[in-house]
Design a protein around this motif. Structure first.
Motif, PDB file in Angstrom:
ATOM      1  N   LYS A 152       0.797  -1.236  -0.040  1.00 28.05           N
ATOM      2  CA  LYS A 152       0.088   0.085   0.076  1.00 28.05           C
ATOM      3  C   LYS A 152       0.801   1.270   0.029  1.00 28.05           C
ATOM      4  O   LYS A 152       0.745   2.312  -0.852  1.00 28.05           O
ATOM      5  N   THR A 153       1.966   1.318   0.934  1.00 29.25           N
ATOM      6  CA  THR A 153       2.653   2.362   0.867  1.00 29.25           C
ATOM      7  C   THR A 153       3.524   2.687  -0.557  1.00 29.25           C
ATOM      8  O   THR A 153       3.625   3.732  -1.216  1.00 29.25           O
ATOM      9  N   LYS A 154       3.909   1.351  -0.955  1.00 29.63           N
ATOM     10  CA  LYS A 154       4.504   1.569  -2.282  1.00 29.63           C
ATOM     11  C   LYS A 154       3.691   2.058  -3.530  1.00 29.63           C
ATOM     12  O   LYS A 154       3.784   2.921  -4.446  1.00 29.63           O
ATOM     13  N   ALA A 155       2.325   1.708  -3.379  1.00 26.28           N
ATOM     14  CA  ALA A 155       1.332   2.428  -4.307  1.00 26.28           C
ATOM     15  C   ALA A 155       1.085   3.708  -4.147  1.00 26.28           C
ATOM     16  O   ALA A 155       0.810   4.677  -5.131  1.00 26.28           O
ATOM     17  N   ILE A 156       0.893   4.178  -2.876  1.00 23.48           N
ATOM     18  CA  ILE A 156       0.747   5.619  -2.615  1.00 23.48           C
ATOM     19  C   ILE A 156       1.633   6.302  -3.293  1.00 23.48           C
ATOM     20  O   ILE A 156       1.626   7.499  -3.872  1.00 23.48           O
ATOM     21  N   TYR A 157       3.085   6.042  -3.031  1.00 28.42           N
ATOM     22  CA  TYR A 157       4.090   6.645  -3.441  1.00 28.42           C
ATOM     23  C   TYR A 157       4.150   6.619  -5.070  1.00 28.42           C
ATOM     24  O   TYR A 157       4.588   7.765  -5.307  1.00 28.42           O
ATOM     25  N   HIS A 158       3.956   5.633  -5.578  1.00 27.40           N
ATOM     26  CA  HIS A 158       3.751   5.697  -7.110  1.00 27.40           C
ATOM     27  C   HIS A 158       2.792   6.434  -7.418  1.00 27.40           C
ATOM     28  O   HIS A 158       3.163   7.149  -8.683  1.00 27.40           O
ATOM     29  N   THR A 159       1.688   6.785  -6.877  1.00 30.64           N
ATOM     30  CA  THR A 159       0.699   7.502  -7.455  1.00 30.64           C
ATOM     31  C   THR A 159       0.990   9.027  -7.053  1.00 30.64           C
ATOM     32  O   THR A 159       0.857   9.872  -8.092  1.00 30.64           O
ATOM     33  N   GLY A 737     -14.262   1.977 -26.452  1.00 30.48           N
ATOM     34  CA  GLY A 737     -13.960   2.926 -25.142  1.00 30.48           C
ATOM     35  C   GLY A 737     -12.838   2.730 -24.352  1.00 30.48           C
ATOM     36  O   GLY A 737     -11.856   1.758 -24.754  1.00 30.48           O
ATOM     37  N   VAL A 738     -12.427   3.447 -23.326  1.00 28.03           N
ATOM     38  CA  VAL A 738     -11.642   3.321 -22.482  1.00 28.03           C
ATOM     39  C   VAL A 738     -11.995   2.934 -21.225  1.00 28.03           C
ATOM     40  O   VAL A 738     -13.127   3.758 -20.490  1.00 28.03           O
ATOM     41  N   LYS A 739     -11.788   1.910 -20.590  1.00 22.75           N
ATOM     42  CA  LYS A 739     -11.955   1.420 -19.080  1.00 22.75           C
ATOM     43  C   LYS A 739     -11.459   2.283 -18.214  1.00 22.75           C
ATOM     44  O   LYS A 739     -10.404   2.763 -18.082  1.00 22.75           O
ATOM     45  N   PHE A 740     -12.480   2.819 -17.312  1.00 18.68           N
ATOM     46  CA  PHE A 740     -12.111   3.426 -15.969  1.00 18.68           C
ATOM     47  C   PHE A 740     -11.485   2.684 -14.894  1.00 18.68           C
ATOM     48  O   PHE A 740     -11.911   1.623 -14.521  1.00 18.68           O
ATOM     49  N   LEU A 741     -10.366   3.019 -14.646  1.00 15.61           N
ATOM     50  CA  LEU A 741      -9.354   2.275 -13.776  1.00 15.61           C
ATOM     51  C   LEU A 741      -9.081   2.971 -12.417  1.00 15.61           C
ATOM     52  O   LEU A 741      -8.095   3.793 -12.426  1.00 15.61           O
ATOM     53  N   PRO A 742      -9.875   2.971 -11.405  1.00 16.19           N
ATOM     54  CA  PRO A 742      -9.685   3.677 -10.290  1.00 16.19           C
ATOM     55  C   PRO A 742      -8.598   3.219  -9.550  1.00 16.19           C
ATOM     56  O   PRO A 742      -8.170   2.366  -9.416  1.00 16.19           O
ATOM     57  N   PHE A 743      -8.016   4.148  -8.551  1.00 17.46           N
ATOM     58  CA  PHE A 743      -6.854   3.770  -7.532  1.00 17.46           C
ATOM     59  C   PHE A 743      -7.517   2.748  -6.455  1.00 17.46           C
ATOM     60  O   PHE A 743      -8.419   3.538  -5.734  1.00 17.46           O
ATOM     61  N   THR A 744      -6.946   1.634  -6.588  1.00 20.99           N
ATOM     62  CA  THR A 744      -7.452   0.737  -5.102  1.00 20.99           C
ATOM     63  C   THR A 744      -6.489   0.048  -4.844  1.00 20.99           C
ATOM     64  O   THR A 744      -5.272  -0.368  -5.422  1.00 20.99           O
ATOM     65  N   PHE A 745      -6.440  -0.025  -3.539  1.00 19.04           N
ATOM     66  CA  PHE A 745      -5.325  -0.675  -2.759  1.00 19.04           C
ATOM     67  C   PHE A 745      -5.678  -2.254  -3.096  1.00 19.04           C
ATOM     68  O   PHE A 745      -4.844  -3.262  -3.112  1.00 19.04           O
ATOM     69  N   LYS A 746      -6.813  -2.769  -3.453  1.00 22.33           N
ATOM     70  CA  LYS A 746      -7.155  -4.220  -3.543  1.00 22.33           C
ATOM     71  C   LYS A 746      -6.501  -4.654  -4.977  1.00 22.33           C
ATOM     72  O   LYS A 746      -5.731  -5.608  -5.105  1.00 22.33           O
ATOM     73  N   GLU A 747      -6.257  -3.759  -5.947  1.00 21.14           N
ATOM     74  CA  GLU A 747      -5.760  -4.249  -7.165  1.00 21.14           C
ATOM     75  C   GLU A 747      -4.209  -4.024  -7.171  1.00 21.14           C
ATOM     76  O   GLU A 747      -3.233  -4.847  -7.717  1.00 21.14           O
ATOM     77  N   ALA A 748      -3.695  -3.162  -6.199  1.00 19.79           N
ATOM     78  CA  ALA A 748      -2.432  -3.284  -5.987  1.00 19.79           C
ATOM     79  C   ALA A 748      -1.510  -4.372  -5.211  1.00 19.79           C
ATOM     80  O   ALA A 748      -0.364  -4.467  -5.286  1.00 19.79           O
TER      81      ALA A 748
END
Length: 758
Positions: A152-159, A737-748
């Motif tokens: 999660k921390t890595k995903a946050i810093y990447h974002t 179309g283009v799929k909406f890919l929200p930021f989620t910890f589950k996917e990360a």
């Protein structure tokens, strides 16, 4: 141990007569020892003495970690010049040089100190190893949660790395997509984060205007997620385009059930899916890495609906493990009479005769054509031909095939269902069970299912065209409505809509003579060949919708002409309109502003500019900007016209797979019943029959699950998938179309944790 002696160098004596020798001690890899020895010999001209021995212990290379063998050496020499040469050679070979005291006492003391240090180091290593083990054991209890925190921390810093710094270098700016419905939640989350971080500068959320392609977000739950995945596998819809998943929830299991219709098989499938639904919390908690099981479990609600719809279609087909159930009583009956008077059982042909008799029974008569009957209470069985037959009974009637008649001039024609006769009522719902034992069962069921498949296909394609009309209206693409939707609808209604009407009318019409029932295929061929009979015969093999032949010819000619006009309408009108728009644009020296673009720019005001740009995307592709020449526009429209016109024919024929797979499923089920389970059911003896039934039931159940439920079910699923992707979605769904890919910890964290669990 190997030893090597060099030539003893010349010795020198001091003033007091003592010999002064120097020595150098160290270690080096054993494989370099030969080269080291030769270098000493040539560099020092043999004026050194070398002794060496291999160390028994194996060492580890610090850089690579590979095991390595080493040797210890001692070089004796005389003079400072040789000392310099030996030192440089040792340095070149990367030898480890050790300082050795000159006296015995000092060497003994040094050896003791080293032994003590080695012992201390071993104690420290043991304690460190023990401490590390205890620390790892305690950490292993929370390793999963710690891994989640790290990810999660890595995903946050990447974002955060994707944020932009403003000109003042004091704050970060992030541009992202968010659902309009969730903007208030996003604002609340930002406000809460600001307060928890004790920031003095509040965060600000602004809604921007952009011309970028807006991603598509379809909100789903655990029930609709699987159906949305079916659509997304074909393509992602454009922003605010009609989502086929809504209709797929009903149409997909229904199309599947048409091919899989069997009540018993549907019950088994529904029970399996219901078990997965009831146990879903347990399975979600202990989710494994088996991809096949995860895929089946993910589609549990699809399987449940497919099973329920299969129960319904099986009820319509009257199929229960290939057997019919007489729930409401058949509309056909067989009645046999055995009068006490005369009985004739051998007469089979009484054609062209005059029959006189009272209270007489004739059982095996099949032909009474051109026969005159005079008598009372006369009974006939198995009559198939009563053409030109007359009969006059007085107060007592005739009984023919179980029906009562006074005047045979009004006896209707009998069908080829020998000795089975309509009671005047209709089976309330589904197929009459008598057809399952009729000699013409296959002919009747095939005709019924084939027409039903065509009817379902035409209705679904028409529904797809209606959805395309809704898309055009929402995006205000009026040119597409006039140049594409209207001719497409007229074309399909003129041909296949008329075919659907003929099918329904043929179902609703009772034909006294079965051989005179019309052939829709022959009628359609004659319709396009403009071939009509001079007059309508009594037994008309060509279907006449209207009682007037001239009216039918006029209607069919108009339909064929309308379908023919739609082809150039589709092919020419839209490129001409685009060409006129381009000429008008070039004459005024400005970019083309068609009615669709104008409507997008001056819309209702509740759409952002990005939405409006997306709404006019379809027509912007058609206007033909400078990047797209008219040649490309014409070629594109030619391809669309050919694809649609030929696709209507091929797509309609493609729906015949519903008939083919339904027939195959029913026949396989019947084969399993007759060749496996029926063997145990037909045994007369008690114990032997029960044992035989137990033996035959096991392979029957296994083959039913493996072949009919799994293999046939997978085949029907794939065919239903193809019908939705190609025949249905192609009528209205672009899927680019283009799929909406929200930021989620589950996917990360999901991929990494799944890999760790494996």
């Amino acid at each position: 141990m190997g030893e090597k002696s060099e030539t003893v160098p010349a010795t020198s004596f001091g003033a007091d007569g003592s010999m002064r020798l120097n020595f150098l001690t160290g270690t080096l890899p054993t494989e370099k020892l030969n080269g080291f020895e030769r270098m000493l010999w040539f560099a020092c001209r043999g004026n050194v003495y070398l002794r060496y021995t291999e160390i028994a212990e194996t060492f580890e290379e610090p850089t690579t970690g590979d095991p390595i063998r080493k040797s210890v050496f001692c070089v004796f020499f005389q003079g400072d010049k040789l000392k310099q040469k030996v030192s440089k050679i040792c340095e070149g070979f990367r030898c480890n040089i050790y300082t050795i005291p000159k006296t015995v006492e000092e060497r003994t003391r040094m050896s003791q100190e080293l032994a003590q240090r080695v012992g201390d180091i071993h104690v420290v290593l043991e304690k460190t190893e023990d401490h590390r083990k205890r620390l790892l054991v305690n950490t292993s209890k929370d390793v999963r949660s710690l891994a989640v925190k790290v990810l999660k921390t890595k995903a946050i810093y990447h974002t955060l790395n994707m944020f932009n710094m403003d000109v003042t270098q004091k704050c970060l700016i992030a541009e992202c997509w968010a659902p309009v419905r969730d903007l208030e939640k996003v604002n609340q989350a930002i406000t809460e984060g600001t307060s928890k971080s004790n920031s003095e500068v509040p965060s600000v959320l602004n809604r921007l205007t952009t011309n970028e392609t807006i991603p598509t977000f379809n909100r789903t739950n655990k029930f609709t997620k699987a159906f949305q995945s079916i659509v997304d596998a074909y393509g992602i819809g454009r922003y605010q385009e009609v989502n086929p998943a809504i209709f797929t929830i009903i149409t997909f299991p229904f199309i599947f059930a048409i091919m899989f219709g069997d009540c018993a098989h549907g019950v088994v499938m529904s029970c399996f899916a219901l078990w997965m639904v009831i146990k879903e919390k347990k399975f979600l908690k202990n989710k494994g890495s088996n991809e096949i099981w995860n895929m089946i479990f993910g589609g549990r609600y699809i399987i449940l609906l497919m099973g329920l719809f299969s129960i319904y279609t099986g009820f319509i087909y009257n199929d229960f493990f290939s057997k019919s159930v007489n729930l409401f009583g058949s509309s056909w009956r067989v009645t046999k009479y055995y009068p006490d008077a005369s009985h004739h059982g051998n007469s089979t042909d009484l054609a062209n005769t005059t029959l006189v008799g009272n209270s007489t029974a004739f059982e095996n008569i099949t032909d009474l054509s051109n026969t005159t009957l005079v008598g009372n209470n006369t009974t006939f069985e198995n009559i198939t031909d009563l053409s030109n037959t007359t009969g006059h009974g007085s107060d007592h009637p005739y009984y023919i095939n179980g029906h009562l008649y006074i005047d045979l001039h009004h006896v209707p024609a009998f069908t080829h269902l020998q000795s089975y006769n309509r009671t005047g009522t209709v089976y309330p719902i589904g197929v009459d069970p008598i057809w399952m034992i009729a000699s013409n069962k296959i002919t009747f069921i095939n005709s019924y299912k084939m027409k039903m498949s065509i009817a379902v296909g035409i209705i679904q394609m028409l529904f797809g065209l209606i959805l395309s009309f809704l898309n055009h209206c929402y995006f205000r693409s009026w040119k597409s409505i006039f140049c594409e939707f209207i001719p497409e609808m007229i074309f399909i209604l003129s041909i296949f809509g008329y075919m659907l009407l003929l099918i329904v009318l043929k179902w609703l019409t009772v034909f006294n003579i079965t051989s005179c029932a019309p052939s829709i295929l022959v009628g359609f061929i004659n319709m396009f060949l403009f071939s009509y009979p001079a007059e309508i015969p009594d037994c008309n093999p060509q279907f006449v919708l209207f009682n007037d032949l001239a009216t039918m010819k006029m209607v069919q000619t108009i339909l064929v002409g309308a379908a023919g006009i739609c082809i150039p309408w589709l092919l020419i009108v839209k490129p001409v309109v685009i060409g006129i728009q381009r000429c008008f644009s070039n004459k005024n020296g400005a970019a083309p502003l068609n009615e669709d673009d104008n409507a997008a720019l001056h819309g209702n005001g509740h759409h952002p500019a990005g939405v409006e740009a997306q709404m006019s995307q379809t027509d912007e592709e058609d206007v033909g900007t400078e990047e797209h020449g008219m040649g490309e526009v014409i070629v594109h429209q030619c391809i669309h016209t050919i694809e649609y016109c030929l696709g209507c024919v091929s797509n309609t024929a493609s729906y015949l797979r519903l008939w083919a797979l339904s027939l195959a499923h029913a026949q396989l089920s019947e084969v399993l019943w007759n060749m496996v389970l029926k063997t145990g059911l037909t045994m007369n003896s008690g114990f032997t029959g029960a044992a035989m039934l137990s033996i035959t039931f096991a392979p029957f159940a296994c083959l039913t699950v493996a072949v009919l439920l799994m293999m046939e079910g997978l085949s029907a699923f794939l065919h239903a998938l193809r019908l939705h992707w190609v025949e249905f979605n192609s009528k209205f769904f672009y899927g680019d179309g283009v799929k909406f890919l929200p930021f989620t910890f589950k996917e990360a964290t999901a991929a990494r944790l799944t890999a760790d669990s494996d």
